[in-house]
Design an enzyme around this catalytic site. Structure first.
Site, PDB file in Angstrom:
ATOM      1  N   GLU A 286     -32.156 -65.141 -15.943  1.00  0.00           N
ATOM      2  CA  GLU A 286     -33.002 -66.342 -16.090  1.00  0.00           C
ATOM      3  C   GLU A 286     -33.375 -66.524 -17.564  1.00  0.00           C
ATOM      4  O   GLU A 286     -33.320 -67.626 -18.117  1.00  0.00           O
ATOM      5  CB  GLU A 286     -34.264 -66.207 -15.231  1.00  0.00           C
TER       6      GLU A 286
ATOM      7  N   THR B 296     -43.711 -65.321 -21.019  1.00  0.00           N
ATOM      8  CA  THR B 296     -44.065 -65.803 -22.371  1.00  0.00           C
ATOM      9  C   THR B 296     -43.390 -64.912 -23.422  1.00  0.00           C
ATOM     10  O   THR B 296     -42.989 -63.779 -23.124  1.00  0.00           O
ATOM     11  CB  THR B 296     -45.590 -65.750 -22.608  1.00  0.00           C
TER      12      THR B 296
HETATM   13  C1  LIG Z   1     -43.030 -76.576 -17.238  1.00  0.00           C
HETATM   14  C2  LIG Z   1     -43.220 -75.254 -16.577  1.00  0.00           C
HETATM   15  C3  LIG Z   1     -42.339 -74.853 -15.579  1.00  0.00           C
HETATM   16  C4  LIG Z   1     -42.539 -73.649 -14.924  1.00  0.00           C
HETATM   17  N1  LIG Z   1     -41.710 -73.311 -13.879  1.00  0.00           N
HETATM   18  C5  LIG Z   1     -42.018 -72.236 -13.112  1.00  0.00           C
HETATM   19  C6  LIG Z   1     -41.295 -71.972 -11.912  1.00  0.00           C
HETATM   20  O1  LIG Z   1     -40.359 -72.688 -11.552  1.00  0.00           O
HETATM   21  N2  LIG Z   1     -41.686 -70.909 -11.155  1.00  0.00           N
HETATM   22  C7  LIG Z   1     -42.701 -70.090 -11.512  1.00  0.00           C
HETATM   23  O2  LIG Z   1     -42.990 -69.158 -10.787  1.00  0.00           O
HETATM   24  N3  LIG Z   1     -43.410 -70.304 -12.662  1.00  0.00           N
HETATM   25  C8  LIG Z   1     -43.096 -71.368 -13.449  1.00  0.00           C
HETATM   26  N4  LIG Z   1     -43.811 -71.623 -14.599  1.00  0.00           N
HETATM   27  C9  LIG Z   1     -44.909 -70.731 -14.947  1.00  0.00           C
HETATM   28  C10 LIG Z   1     -44.653 -69.879 -16.189  1.00  0.00           C
HETATM   29  O3  LIG Z   1     -43.656 -68.927 -15.944  1.00  0.00           O
HETATM   30  C11 LIG Z   1     -45.997 -69.257 -16.582  1.00  0.00           C
HETATM   31  O4  LIG Z   1     -46.830 -70.303 -17.060  1.00  0.00           O
HETATM   32  C12 LIG Z   1     -45.856 -68.170 -17.628  1.00  0.00           C
HETATM   33  O5  LIG Z   1     -45.199 -67.037 -17.106  1.00  0.00           O
HETATM   34  C13 LIG Z   1     -47.210 -67.746 -18.193  1.00  0.00           C
HETATM   35  O6  LIG Z   1     -48.126 -67.453 -17.183  1.00  0.00           O
HETATM   36  P1  LIG Z   1     -49.589 -68.108 -17.238  1.00  0.00           P
HETATM   37  O7  LIG Z   1     -49.427 -69.568 -17.408  1.00  0.00           O
HETATM   38  O8  LIG Z   1     -50.350 -67.625 -16.071  1.00  0.00           O
HETATM   39  O9  LIG Z   1     -50.225 -67.536 -18.569  1.00  0.00           O
HETATM   40  P2  LIG Z   1     -51.044 -66.173 -18.706  1.00  0.00           P
HETATM   41  O10 LIG Z   1     -50.303 -65.069 -18.076  1.00  0.00           O
HETATM   42  O11 LIG Z   1     -52.446 -66.419 -18.285  1.00  0.00           O
HETATM   43  O12 LIG Z   1     -51.004 -65.973 -20.280  1.00  0.00           O
HETATM   44  C14 LIG Z   1     -51.900 -66.614 -21.173  1.00  0.00           C
HETATM   45  C15 LIG Z   1     -51.656 -66.040 -22.570  1.00  0.00           C
HETATM   46  O13 LIG Z   1     -51.934 -64.644 -22.565  1.00  0.00           O
HETATM   47  C16 LIG Z   1     -50.813 -63.938 -23.067  1.00  0.00           C
HETATM   48  N5  LIG Z   1     -50.685 -62.647 -22.393  1.00  0.00           N
HETATM   49  C17 LIG Z   1     -50.754 -62.359 -21.074  1.00  0.00           C
HETATM   50  N6  LIG Z   1     -50.525 -61.069 -20.858  1.00  0.00           N
HETATM   51  C18 LIG Z   1     -50.297 -60.504 -22.064  1.00  0.00           C
HETATM   52  C19 LIG Z   1     -50.001 -59.186 -22.527  1.00  0.00           C
HETATM   53  N7  LIG Z   1     -49.846 -58.161 -21.676  1.00  0.00           N
HETATM   54  N8  LIG Z   1     -49.855 -58.988 -23.850  1.00  0.00           N
HETATM   55  C20 LIG Z   1     -49.983 -60.002 -24.731  1.00  0.00           C
HETATM   56  N9  LIG Z   1     -50.245 -61.271 -24.360  1.00  0.00           N
HETATM   57  C21 LIG Z   1     -50.401 -61.522 -23.045  1.00  0.00           C
HETATM   58  C22 LIG Z   1     -49.621 -64.832 -22.727  1.00  0.00           C
HETATM   59  O14 LIG Z   1     -48.501 -64.502 -23.543  1.00  0.00           O
HETATM   60  C23 LIG Z   1     -50.189 -66.193 -23.015  1.00  0.00           C
HETATM   61  O15 LIG Z   1     -50.108 -66.470 -24.380  1.00  0.00           O
HETATM   62  C24 LIG Z   1     -43.612 -72.814 -15.300  1.00  0.00           C
HETATM   63  C25 LIG Z   1     -44.473 -73.198 -16.322  1.00  0.00           C
HETATM   64  C26 LIG Z   1     -44.298 -74.399 -16.949  1.00  0.00           C
HETATM   65  C27 LIG Z   1     -45.298 -74.809 -17.994  1.00  0.00           C
END
Ligand SMILES: Cc1cc2nc3c(=O)[nH]c(=O)nc-3n(C[C@H](O)[C@H](O)[C@H](O)COP(=O)(O)OP(=O)(O)OC[C@H]3O[C@@H](n4cnc5c(N)ncnc54)[C@H](O)[C@@H]3O)c2cc1C
Length: 378
Positions: A243, A366
């Site tokens: 992916e 991310t």
């Molecule tokens: C347009 C779009 C399409 C998407 N499509 C899908 C999909 O089809 N299926 C699906 O399941 N998801 C999907 N996502 C979700 C996407 O994978 C998540 O938004 C992403 O993995 C981040 O999770 P979060 O938004 O909960 O951020 P969080 O996990 O809350 O992170 C917030 C911030 O904290 C940082 N952070 C978190 N943990 C750590 C760490 N251990 N060390 C350092 N920094 C950290 C992150 O890097 C980020 O900067 C999609 C998102 C978008 C915007």
């Protein structure tokens, strides 16, 4: 550019067909799809009829029996026309492989042929309102009840979520077992208790439907458990490198397209009585973008070779995803700058490509999480 060595004559023929398809069936509708927030379902059926969906699935399940480069070509040609609205890659190369690799014969024969024709659209739901990066923190639960599992919870940001007919849902089957308490389910969106939320309004990728999903006591037949109970996290870790590599493929292809538009623009746009491309700072900016593009492409192509040989590891795929998406945003941002004010106008493809690029650093894990995965390998 260093010649690419991945593709055969057959791939080149497919590329011609994919290019024609994207030019005729995607590009002219892009604006309309962006306005409505989703693509017309018809384009899925057309792509299915042309053999562009699930192309790497075996013929017995309706696929073309091709290699994964078939899908790579489609992703590259989609980026070339600047249309981010089509969720084909996720459907064909993320959702379908889970079913092929871990699904029973029943799941494979029920879902894959309809996915290949475009009659059924696939999505994968990992992320929840309270858990994204930390997948083990998901709260959606699946409790065994005779021949069924009872699914409760919600998901968000799900690509293809609004169109979806089937969704691979990540759920906890044992809340006390950590990563071993996670399982995957193939959930038919027609099942009672399954509802779709609003299509989410996004900063880019406006033509692609992204939705919330809700499960309220959904009775999922036990035969829709994907693989074995408690193995979901392991399956996710196995599939995620591919992916992430797909995200890198689209990143490089988007820069290639953006650079071509910008070179053209810098030859046409005049300032101080000459084409802006004649200013050395502009020409050098283009040269720097080109250099990073070429280097990114070689790395990604090498990763594709490793992936095809079954040797792509998590850290290498994470490196590809992290570096190319940072490069993509950096490069397209420079391309916007070189377009001046026009670079901020939605009618220009570079503007859309720049807006679409932003999320590449976020989804699929991310880039901070990519650094975690890379650093663990050191
Ligand atoms: C347009 C779009 C399409 C998407 N499509 C899908 C999909 O089809 N299926 C699906 O399941 N998801 C999907 N996502 C979700 C996407 O994978 C998540 O938004 C992403 O993995 C981040 O999770 P979060 O938004 O909960 O951020 P969080 O996990 O809350 O992170 C917030 C911030 O904290 C940082 N952070 C978190 N943990 C750590 C760490 N251990 N060390 C350092 N920094 C950290 C992150 O890097 C980020 O900067 C999609 C998102 C978008 C915007």
């Amino acid at each position: 550019m260093i010649p690419r060595t991945l593709f055969t004559e057959e791939h080149d023929m497919l590329r011609d067909a994919a290019r024609r398809f994207m030019e005729a069936e995607a590009a002219p509708h892009n604006e309309h799809w962006e306005e409505q927030g989703y693509v017309d379902r018809e384009v899925w059926l057309k792509a299915g009829a042309a053999g562009f969906l699930c192309a790497s699935m075996p013929e017995q399940y309706g696929g073309a029996g091709g290699d994964k480069l078939y899908s790579v070509i489609l992703m590259e040609e989609q980026a070339r026309v600047g249309c981010s609205a089509l969720g084909f890659g996720l459907h064909s190369e993320i959702v379908a492989p889970y079913i092929l690799h871990y699904g029973s014969e029943y799941l494979k024969s029920t879902y894959l042929p309809k996915m290949a024709t475009g009659e059924m659209i696939g999505a994968i739901a990992m992320t929840e309102p309270g858990a994204g990066s930390d997948l083990q923190g998901v709260k959606t639960s699946a409790v065994r009840d005779g021949d069924h599992y009872i699914l409760n919870g919600s998901k968000t940001f799900i690509t293809n979520g609004w169109h979806a007919d089937l969704v691979i849902v990540v759920a906890k089957t044992d809340p006390n077992a950590g990563s071993k308490g996670i399982s995957l389910f193939v959930v038919d969106t027609s099942m009672a208790g399954f509802t779709k939320g609003q299509r989410l309004k996004k900063a880019g990728m406006k033509g692609q439907d992204t939705s919330e999903l809700f499960f309220d006591n959904v009775r999922v037949p036990a035969q829709n458990l994907l693989g074995e109970e408690g193995m979901g996290f392991k399956y996710l870790m196995t599939e995620l490198p591919w992916e992430r590599l797909q995200i890198a493929v689209t990143a490089v292809a988007a820069v290639e397209a953006g650079l071509a538009w910008t070179v053209e623009y810098s030859k046409e746009r005049k300032a101080f009585k000459r084409a802006i491309g004649e200013f050395q700072t502009v020409a050098h900016a283009l040269a720097e973008i080109k250099a990073e593009l070429d280097i990114g492409r070689v790395y990604v192509d090498r990763c594709l070779e490793l992936m095809m040989a079954g040797k792509l590891d998590a850290a290498t795929a994470s490196t590809a995803k992290m570096w190319t998406t940072e490069m993509q945003f950096r490069s397209l941002d420079r391309c916007v700058q070189l377009h001046g004010g026009y670079g901020y106008m939605w009618e220009y493809p570079i503007t859309r490509a720049w807006a679409d690029a932003r999320v590449q650093r976020v989804y699929g894990g991310t880039n901070e999480i990519m650094k975690e995965l890379i650093s663990r390998s050191l």
